[in-house]
Design a protein around this motif. Structure first.
Motif, mmCIF file in Angstrom:
data_model
loop_
_atom_site.group_PDB
_atom_site.id
_atom_site.type_symbol
_atom_site.label_atom_id
_atom_site.label_comp_id
_atom_site.label_asym_id
_atom_site.label_seq_id
_atom_site.Cartn_x
_atom_site.Cartn_y
_atom_site.Cartn_z
ATOM 1 N N MET A 192 72.544 29.339 -24.144
ATOM 2 C CA MET A 192 71.712 29.243 -25.347
ATOM 3 C C MET A 192 72.399 28.351 -26.370
ATOM 4 N N SER A 193 71.694 27.329 -26.867
ATOM 5 C CA SER A 193 72.278 26.373 -27.786
ATOM 6 C C SER A 193 72.407 26.971 -29.190
ATOM 7 N N THR A 194 73.569 26.707 -29.828
ATOM 8 C CA THR A 194 73.774 27.146 -31.204
ATOM 9 C C THR A 194 73.943 25.956 -32.146
ATOM 10 N N LYS A 195 73.811 24.753 -31.651
ATOM 11 C CA LYS A 195 73.967 23.575 -32.506
ATOM 12 C C LYS A 195 72.761 23.453 -33.441
ATOM 13 N N PRO A 196 72.983 22.910 -34.643
ATOM 14 C CA PRO A 196 71.866 22.768 -35.575
ATOM 15 C C PRO A 196 70.841 21.755 -35.059
ATOM 16 N N MET A 197 69.600 21.973 -35.433
ATOM 17 C CA MET A 197 68.567 21.007 -35.087
ATOM 18 C C MET A 197 68.737 19.757 -35.952
ATOM 19 N N ILE A 198 68.157 18.663 -35.495
ATOM 20 C CA ILE A 198 68.123 17.444 -36.303
ATOM 21 C C ILE A 198 67.466 17.743 -37.645
ATOM 22 N N LEU A 199 66.438 18.567 -37.613
ATOM 23 C CA LEU A 199 65.731 18.932 -38.835
ATOM 24 C C LEU A 199 66.658 19.624 -39.831
ATOM 25 N N ASP A 200 67.560 20.468 -39.323
ATOM 26 C CA ASP A 200 68.530 21.148 -40.195
ATOM 27 C C ASP A 200 69.505 20.158 -40.821
ATOM 28 N N GLU A 201 69.825 19.120 -40.108
ATOM 29 C CA GLU A 201 70.753 18.113 -40.618
ATOM 30 C C GLU A 201 70.079 17.185 -41.620
ATOM 31 N N GLN A 202 68.811 16.869 -41.383
ATOM 32 C CA GLN A 202 68.106 15.905 -42.224
ATOM 33 C C GLN A 202 67.455 16.526 -43.463
ATOM 34 N N LEU A 203 66.984 17.765 -43.359
ATOM 35 C CA LEU A 203 66.327 18.413 -44.497
ATOM 36 C C LEU A 203 66.612 19.917 -44.460
ATOM 37 N N PRO A 204 67.845 20.297 -44.776
ATOM 38 C CA PRO A 204 68.213 21.715 -44.700
ATOM 39 C C PRO A 204 67.619 22.570 -45.818
ATOM 40 N N VAL A 205 67.321 21.951 -46.965
ATOM 41 C CA VAL A 205 66.744 22.665 -48.109
ATOM 42 C C VAL A 205 65.366 22.081 -48.378
ATOM 43 N N PHE A 206 64.353 22.951 -48.500
ATOM 44 C CA PHE A 206 62.982 22.453 -48.614
ATOM 45 C C PHE A 206 62.144 23.406 -49.439
ATOM 46 N N ASP A 207 61.022 22.893 -49.906
ATOM 47 C CA ASP A 207 60.104 23.680 -50.744
ATOM 48 C C ASP A 207 59.111 24.470 -49.908
ATOM 49 N N VAL A 208 58.577 23.856 -48.868
ATOM 50 C CA VAL A 208 57.617 24.537 -47.998
ATOM 51 C C VAL A 208 57.917 24.195 -46.547
ATOM 52 N N VAL A 209 57.482 25.064 -45.668
ATOM 53 C CA VAL A 209 57.631 24.822 -44.231
ATOM 54 C C VAL A 209 56.414 25.400 -43.519
ATOM 55 N N ILE A 210 56.012 24.731 -42.461
ATOM 56 C CA ILE A 210 54.942 25.233 -41.614
ATOM 57 C C ILE A 210 55.336 24.951 -40.170
ATOM 58 N N ALA A 211 55.101 25.899 -39.294
ATOM 59 C CA ALA A 211 55.464 25.749 -37.885
ATOM 60 C C ALA A 211 54.336 26.292 -37.014
ATOM 61 N N GLU A 212 54.073 25.609 -35.921
ATOM 62 C CA GLU A 212 53.086 26.031 -34.941
ATOM 63 C C GLU A 212 53.739 26.007 -33.565
ATOM 64 N N HIS A 213 53.244 26.869 -32.660
ATOM 65 C CA HIS A 213 53.844 27.005 -31.333
ATOM 66 C C HIS A 213 52.748 27.079 -30.274
ATOM 67 N N LEU A 214 53.096 26.648 -29.081
ATOM 68 C CA LEU A 214 52.165 26.700 -27.953
ATOM 69 C C LEU A 214 52.950 26.934 -26.668
ATOM 70 N N VAL A 215 52.498 27.880 -25.852
ATOM 71 C CA VAL A 215 53.082 28.073 -24.527
ATOM 72 C C VAL A 215 52.335 27.160 -23.558
ATOM 73 N N VAL A 216 53.078 26.284 -22.914
ATOM 74 C CA VAL A 216 52.503 25.272 -22.026
ATOM 75 C C VAL A 216 52.781 25.656 -20.583
ATOM 76 N N ASP A 217 51.772 25.583 -19.756
ATOM 77 C CA ASP A 217 51.927 25.878 -18.326
ATOM 78 C C ASP A 217 52.461 24.655 -17.589
ATOM 79 N N ALA A 218 53.646 24.242 -17.984
ATOM 80 C CA ALA A 218 54.353 23.134 -17.341
ATOM 81 C C ALA A 218 55.832 23.332 -17.648
ATOM 82 N N ASP A 219 56.693 22.827 -16.792
ATOM 83 C CA ASP A 219 58.122 23.014 -16.998
ATOM 84 C C ASP A 219 58.612 22.165 -18.173
#
Length: 202
Positions: free
Chosen positions: A1-28
């Protein structure tokens, strides 16, 4: 399991708003990553999106100032639209992109910023958008595909203006993100033998 920060954490660690969406894809994950990497944003459509984009561009068209849309807008390539730039990529894991501008007004004003200057940009009067797409293992032959967008403003006045805009824009932004995930998911599943069906957009 990776514990390294995401690029997003490096580029914009502090923010006013955030929105996230997810999808389970039937592909590897490998197949899904390829679909992410090959994404053309110009291929993402829903009736609501098309109608809203047409209405937003109407004033500029009436003034004769509406530039023609690009033939393609590939996620893995920067420079397709003013203001937008690549923030980095980690193979088979994350791809990030962002923009700087004044996007809470009818006529959007973008600011060209280099990738190296994005994280530290703090000139008053602007907002910064940072987004990423990530893929993660999700059981056998399936992938959790995620799309996150963060916004940070550079001063209190811009923050208040953006807050009013965000109250109205957030549902539409979520719709675009879900449509984008659905487009990627359908492409990934279409590449997988025996998994050819369309992912619905809510």
């Amino acid at each position: 399991m990776s514990t390294k920060p995401m690029i997003l954490d490096e580029q914009l660690p502090v923010f006013d708003v955030v929105i996230a969406e997810h999808l389970v894809v039937d592909a590897d994950p490998e197949t899904t990553w390829q679909a992410v990497h090959d994404l053309d944003f110009m291929s993402v459509h829903t009736p609501l999106m098309d109608a809203s984009m047409w209405l937003r561009g109407l004033p500029a068209r009436l003034r004769g100032q509406q530039p023609p849309p690009p033939a393609q807008l590939r996620l893995a390539k920067s420079g397709g639209l003013p203001g937008w730039l690549s923030l980095g990529e980690r193979e088979a894991d994350e791809i990030a992109f962002g923009a700087v501008g004044v996007f809470w007004q009818a006529s959007i004003s973008w600011r060209d910023v280099s990738p190296a200057d994005f994280a530290g940009f703090a000139e008053p009067g602007f907002g910064k958008i940072a987004c990423n797409l990530t893929v993660r293992d999700y059981g056998v032959g399936r992938t959790l595909l995620s799309y996150e967008c963060r916004v940070a403003t550079t001063d209190a006045v811009s923050r208040r203006k953006f807050a009013r805009y965000w109250w109205l824009a957030r549902p539409f932004v979520g719709h675009i993100m879900r449509a984008t995930l659905a487009t990627i998911g359908a492409d990934a599943q279409g590449r997988t033998a025996g998994q050819r069906h369309t992912v619905p957009v809510s």
